[in-house]
Design a protein around this motif. Structure first.
Motif, short mmCIF file in Angstrom:
data_model
loop_
_atom_site.label_atom_id
_atom_site.label_comp_id
_atom_site.label_asym_id
_atom_site.label_seq_id
_atom_site.Cartn_x
_atom_site.Cartn_y
_atom_site.Cartn_z
N LYS A 50 41.05 43.56 25.26
CA LYS A 50 41.47 44.15 25.64
C LYS A 50 40.28 45.74 26.63
CE LYS A 50 45.30 46.49 25.69
NZ LYS A 50 44.95 47.83 27.39
N VAL A 51 39.91 45.20 27.80
CA VAL A 51 39.34 46.47 28.53
C VAL A 51 39.46 46.22 29.67
CG1 VAL A 51 37.22 45.46 26.96
CG2 VAL A 51 37.88 43.93 29.11
N GLN A 52 39.25 46.70 30.91
CA GLN A 52 39.33 46.98 32.07
C GLN A 52 39.18 45.43 33.04
OE1 GLN A 52 41.42 49.19 33.80
NE2 GLN A 52 40.93 48.80 35.96
N PRO A 53 40.41 44.60 33.25
CA PRO A 53 39.48 43.47 33.78
C PRO A 53 38.88 43.36 34.99
CG PRO A 53 41.68 43.79 34.53
CD PRO A 53 41.00 45.22 33.80
N TYR A 54 38.57 42.10 35.87
CA TYR A 54 37.69 41.74 36.87
C TYR A 54 35.99 42.07 36.77
CZ TYR A 54 42.29 40.08 38.25
OH TYR A 54 43.80 39.21 37.95
N SER A 55 35.60 42.90 35.45
CA SER A 55 33.82 42.88 35.94
C SER A 55 33.54 41.73 34.75
CB SER A 55 34.28 43.63 34.69
OG SER A 55 34.53 45.54 34.98
N ALA A 56 31.87 41.87 35.27
CA ALA A 56 31.26 40.85 34.77
C ALA A 56 31.26 40.55 33.35
CB ALA A 56 29.88 41.56 35.39
N TYR A 57 31.11 41.35 32.32
CA TYR A 57 31.32 41.45 31.00
C TYR A 57 32.19 40.21 30.56
CZ TYR A 57 34.15 45.57 31.06
OH TYR A 57 34.95 46.65 30.80
N GLU A 58 31.55 39.57 29.73
CA GLU A 58 32.57 38.56 29.17
C GLU A 58 34.22 39.10 29.22
OE1 GLU A 58 33.22 34.55 26.12
OE2 GLU A 58 30.94 35.05 28.19
N ALA A 59 34.46 39.68 28.46
CA ALA A 59 35.56 40.05 28.12
C ALA A 59 36.57 40.45 28.97
CB ALA A 59 35.93 41.52 26.55
N GLY A 63 39.73 38.46 30.85
CA GLY A 63 40.73 38.74 31.10
C GLY A 63 41.23 39.00 32.69
N GLY A 64 40.37 39.16 33.45
CA GLY A 64 40.87 39.20 35.18
C GLY A 64 41.41 37.80 35.35
N ALA A 70 48.04 33.65 34.69
CA ALA A 70 49.34 33.26 34.91
C ALA A 70 49.82 33.24 36.56
CB ALA A 70 49.83 34.78 34.47
N ARG A 71 49.19 33.99 37.12
CA ARG A 71 50.04 33.77 39.02
C ARG A 71 49.64 33.07 39.45
NH1 ARG A 71 47.39 37.80 40.38
NH2 ARG A 71 48.77 40.09 39.82
N THR A 72 48.41 32.33 39.05
CA THR A 72 48.29 30.97 39.97
C THR A 72 49.35 29.79 39.69
OG1 THR A 72 45.58 31.35 40.48
CG2 THR A 72 46.57 29.02 40.40
N ASP A 263 50.29 45.72 33.90
CA ASP A 263 50.58 45.85 32.53
C ASP A 263 49.59 44.71 32.57
OD1 ASP A 263 50.83 44.55 29.89
OD2 ASP A 263 52.28 45.83 28.72
N HIS A 264 48.01 44.35 32.06
CA HIS A 264 47.09 43.96 32.30
C HIS A 264 47.62 42.15 31.47
CE1 HIS A 264 44.18 46.99 33.91
NE2 HIS A 264 44.93 46.65 34.36
N ALA A 265 47.90 42.38 29.33
CA ALA A 265 48.38 41.85 28.67
C ALA A 265 48.98 41.11 29.23
CB ALA A 265 47.89 42.56 27.58
N GLN A 266 50.45 42.26 28.69
CA GLN A 266 51.88 41.24 29.58
C GLN A 266 51.18 39.54 30.70
OE1 GLN A 266 55.71 43.36 28.73
NE2 GLN A 266 54.21 44.95 28.13
N ILE A 267 50.85 40.45 31.60
CA ILE A 267 50.35 39.63 32.61
C ILE A 267 50.06 38.52 32.81
CG2 ILE A 267 49.58 39.46 35.21
CD1 ILE A 267 49.97 42.35 35.87
N ALA A 268 48.91 38.54 31.72
CA ALA A 268 48.28 37.62 31.07
C ALA A 268 48.97 36.27 30.04
CB ALA A 268 47.08 38.10 30.26
N ALA A 269 49.78 36.98 29.94
CA ALA A 269 51.41 36.45 28.77
C ALA A 269 51.76 35.60 29.04
CB ALA A 269 51.46 36.65 27.71
N CYS A 270 51.74 35.59 30.48
CA CYS A 270 52.85 35.37 31.27
C CYS A 270 52.45 33.40 31.54
CB CYS A 270 53.09 35.60 32.49
SG CYS A 270 54.07 37.32 32.74
#
Length: 408
Positions: A50-59, A63-64, A70-72, A263-270
């Motif tokens: 639960k952080v801003q996605p697509y950065s270099a740090y692992e979490a 997340g990204g 999910a999209r792919t 909604d990052h979390a819900q997209i990932a959950a898809c």
């Protein structure tokens, strides 16, 4: 091959939840139970990503990656390219964004076609384009059957029509419309096609690529997932319509029609919906197959199981003089969404069914225009809606039919 209903129900925590024991769920058209794979992914994202996605740090990176997964994976099941699928807060919201885009592209005097069979989400936003000088033509249902006749559409099509909007199936009529045939008619007249798949998708994800529409919409929360709207936008139309996202995202197809932050979390959950499709396929089949073929095999398993149960329900309700069944009575040509006009208010009957452990609904279900067209008072009567999916068991259908004997 028949659906292993015990295996299916093991994938849904709701069926082992003590508070729901003894209750049979027959309002699935309003929202399905959520499968465990989605719940697990949502929990993991909120606890670990639960952080801003697509950065270099692992979490952030993970997340990204989960959002992209999910999209792919869902795009592959639907038979479209990765970036032709986007996520929004709901199908209703996605449709409003689309209507805004078309409103900017169309000019006064051009026309769109809508139906009075739709949920209001796929007709109301388009009808508002009349305020901009766009001609809105209504493809009307048969007032007796509630069904759409493609021959009537042909009479509405001409060189000025730019868009045809209709449902894959209605949330009260239940008839499965011939999407490929209707799409071909519209395309031959030079019009784009927008299909509301919300009421169909719970019964098996469609091969959108094969069906052919330019836009296909459905809701994750009715397909065992989180509260998101999924929208397929084929590239030719998507890059033609005016960008509705941030100006610096206009080159990214899946961002062009997502003006708000996702909604990052819900997209990932898809991605859990894809996990569920894979789990069903792997349990029932041995042969390896591509994602789209796996999705269609699971689609057919779901439909076969539902049709067997729906045949029993239709037989029970069509023999009652006290009710009017909306839509076709043949189980194979409809979704297991059965709306009954009772000639009296439906909500009290739904409340009476609760005493027998049946969770169902009464009302207009946002299909006010369809009910009015069929001579049903949506405000004072509405309909009793009994809707189920492939995870519904034979014992639950037996429980429903016994309850109907008492309450109708």
């Amino acid at each position: 091959m028949s659906l292993d209903i015990d295996f299916v129900r093991q994938q849904f925590p709701a069926f082992s939840e003590s508070s729901l024991q003894g209750q049979a769920f027959f309002e699935n058209a309003g929202g399905s139970y959520t499968c465990g794979a989605v719940i697990d992914r949502l929990t993991r994202f909120y606890t670990q990503r639960k952080v801003q996605p697509y950065s270099a740090y692992e979490a952030s990176r993970l997340g990204g990656e989960e959002m992209d997964e999910a999209r792919t994976r869902m795009a592959a099941i639907l038979g479209v390219e990765d970036d032709e699928l986007s996520f929004g807060p709901s199908t209703t919201q996605n449709t409003y964004v689309l209507a805004q885009a078309f409103g900017q592209m169309l000019t006064p005097g051009e026309a769109i076609i809508v139906t009075n069979q739709d949920h209001e989400a796929n007709t109301g936003p388009w009808r508002r384009l009349a305020d901009r000088g766009i001609e809105v033509r209504e493809w009307q249902i048969d007032p007796e059957t509630g069904m759409l006749n493609p021959e009537d559409l042909e009479d509405l099509l001409d060189d000025s029509v730019r868009l045809v909007c209709f449902p894959h199936c209605s949330n009260v009529v239940g008839h499965i419309n011939p999407v490929t045939e209707i799409t071909a008619l519209a395309h031959a007249a030079g019009a784009f096609v927008c299909v509301d798949g919300v009421s169909y998708a719970p019964h098996g994800f469609a091969d959108v690529g094969a069906l052919g529409p330019d836009i296909y919409l459905f809701s994750a929360y009715k397909t065992y997932g989180p509260h998101q709207g999924l929208m397929v936008m084929r590239r030719a139309l998507g890059m033609l319509l005016p960008n509705q996202g941030h100006f610096f995202n206009e080159g990214s197809l899946y961002k062009r029609f997502t003006p708000a932050g996702p909604d990052h979390a819900q997209i990932a959950a898809c991605a859990g919906m894809a996990d569920y499709v894979d789990a069903l396929y792997d349990h029932h089949f041995d042969a390896p197959a591509a994602a789209n073929a796996r999705g269609m095999a699971v689609h057919d398993l779901m439909r076969d199981h539902e049709t067997q149960l729906l045949t029993q329900v239709m037989s029970a309700v069509t023999g009652r003089n006290s009710v009017r069944v909306l839509g076709p009575t043949e189980a194979a040509s409809r979704a297991p969404t059965v709306a009954l006009a009772l000639g009296r208010p439906a909500e009290p009957v739904a409340a009476e069914l609760v005493k027998h452990g049946i969770m169902a609904g009464g009302g207009d279900f946002y299909a006010v225009r369809a009910l009015q067209a069929m001579g049903i008072d949506p405000e004072n009567e509405g309909v009793l809606r009994l809707s189920f999916t492939h995870y519904t068991s034979q014992s639950e259908v037996d429980q429903l039919l016994n309850a109907l004997d008492t309450c109708l």
